[in-house]
Design an enzyme around this catalytic site. Sequence first.
Site, PDB file in Angstrom:
ATOM      1  CB  CYS A   1      14.951 -17.585  10.607  1.00  0.00           C
ATOM      2  SG  CYS A   1      15.565 -18.796   9.879  1.00  0.00           S
TER       3      CYS A   1
ATOM      4  CE1 TYR B   1      27.084 -15.444  19.885  1.00  0.00           C
ATOM      5  CE2 TYR B   1      25.196 -14.358  19.459  1.00  0.00           C
ATOM      6  CZ  TYR B   1      26.284 -14.757  18.737  1.00  0.00           C
ATOM      7  OH  TYR B   1      26.861 -14.733  17.689  1.00  0.00           O
TER       8      TYR B   1
ATOM      9  CG  ASN C   1      17.425 -21.844  11.666  1.00  0.00           C
ATOM     10  OD1 ASN C   1      18.063 -20.599  11.415  1.00  0.00           O
ATOM     11  ND2 ASN C   1      17.592 -22.365  12.792  1.00  0.00           N
ATOM     12  N   GLY C   2      19.108 -21.304   8.416  1.00  0.00           N
ATOM     13  CA  GLY C   2      20.413 -21.648   8.116  1.00  0.00           C
ATOM     14  C   GLY C   2      21.051 -20.516   6.910  1.00  0.00           C
TER      15      GLY C   2
ATOM     16  N   GLY D   1      15.020 -13.957  15.440  1.00  0.00           N
ATOM     17  CA  GLY D   1      14.684 -13.213  14.013  1.00  0.00           C
ATOM     18  C   GLY D   1      13.712 -12.116  14.657  1.00  0.00           C
TER      19      GLY D   1
END
Length: 511
Positions: A12, A254, A113-114, A38
């Site tokens: 995310c 990426y 996030n994670g 996300g």
Amino acid sequence: MSAELEDIHEECGIFGVWGHPDAARLTYFGLHALQHRGQEGAGIVSNDHGRLCGHRGLGLLTQVFSDEAEIARLKGDRAIGHVRYATSGSSSVDNIQPFLFRFHDGDVALSHNGNLTNCVSLRERLEDEGAIFHSNSDTEVLMHLIRRSPRATFMDRLKEALNTVHGGFAYLIMTQTEMIGALDPNGFRPLSLGQMKNGSYVLASETCALDIVGARLVRDIRPGEIIVVDDDGYRIERYTDNTQLAICSMEFIYFARPDSNIYGINVHSARKRMGARLAGESPADADMVIAVPNSSLSAASGYAEASGLPNEMGLIKNQYVARTFIQPTQELREQGVRMKLSAVRGVVEGKRVVVVDDSIVRGTTSRRIVKLLRESGAREVHMRISSPPLKYPCFYGIDIQTSKELIAAKKTVEEIRQYIGADSLAFLSLDGLIDSIGLHADAPYGGLCVAYFNGDYPTALDDYEEGFLNSLTPEDRVRIPRFARETSQYHDNEFTMAVTRDGAAATASPR
């Protein structure tokens, strides 16, 4: 993102602003710049003089906030937002963040996030103690830990909770009086602070989101840090000194947008250096270089420049095609790939082409790309991959949690070449990747996490440890540095690693 790497997703993106009169709308713009991180769901929580109000839903940001009224009702000069791709938790609106908790002593919103490596054991313990969860996302665990802490202040309770959870995390928290960001002890995920011309502060997963709202970069949040933003400005606190920079190398390969900077390294420039290094390591006797759009464009540019070959547009990506994995037959799935990517016959016909891509995951998409090019008349197809072979799962926030579908975990480079049908195949070396990114932190692998390539995880894996160990071959145990060493450099408590202001780790010193 390249065609092959559409099979892999980061969890995310998070964005928050404090002190802007149109905070919710600004957060919308910031999240739009982070949409690549996300695409399953999105949400925003605003803070209007201590009153928190939120809206969230499944789908792209433009779908969740399709009505202007949904933004207009999120009043206040403070807000946080989130775009989500599920790596932990099912595809349900209950798992869409920010989570908004209403307590007798004040509301709190939370985004993450994670991925937590000890989530399962923590959740089981909390449930046994009477905790009731409203989602099956690992994010909710942190709030239960905060509320159950006996510490006197919210900050002390937060620090205790952050020392309890393990893994990769960048948290963004909104209370009635503060916006708080926190980064895990390894800094797996990026988080940056910016400031706008009117003095308001912005926190974002990537600097491209700062650029889109006109904020200048103030600093990167570093491993083990907590940043607190309020009406008086911002301050930095630490919840641990046992830190060691290990930012996810996939961010540079990426995940991040090419116009983002991570710890002072421009992502496009890093990818271009990867391509140039790859050309030096694995040249090809060919007529042209073509990229697999989109995130391989930078690496292909670097390969072409270093090799002296023309950089041509041999593959075109249709930006408006929906996901194709739900197609019920192999024939329809093949047609889905043709809808996403088209070979330019007028460019590749009769030519020897070097195809540069970010990675090979399962190999199926690379195989179809080679087939597309041959059907369009390419005489030779030489695949060049601007990262090392993906062999090991990720437990810190990318949805690769098993090696079973990673073709490089099962096949040699030559076997992969035969499977995809290319005339030649080569990957960037691990040293080439590290040198090309050029972070140069005084930490293992230059401050990068490269466990996906060599299995050397910078932390213990907690709930995932047993499964990972059982998946290893005897050869893996000898080859992987973590198991070749007697103890893990992170969890043996023999060393501490301080992080300097420029984001690079200082020299390690014995305790």
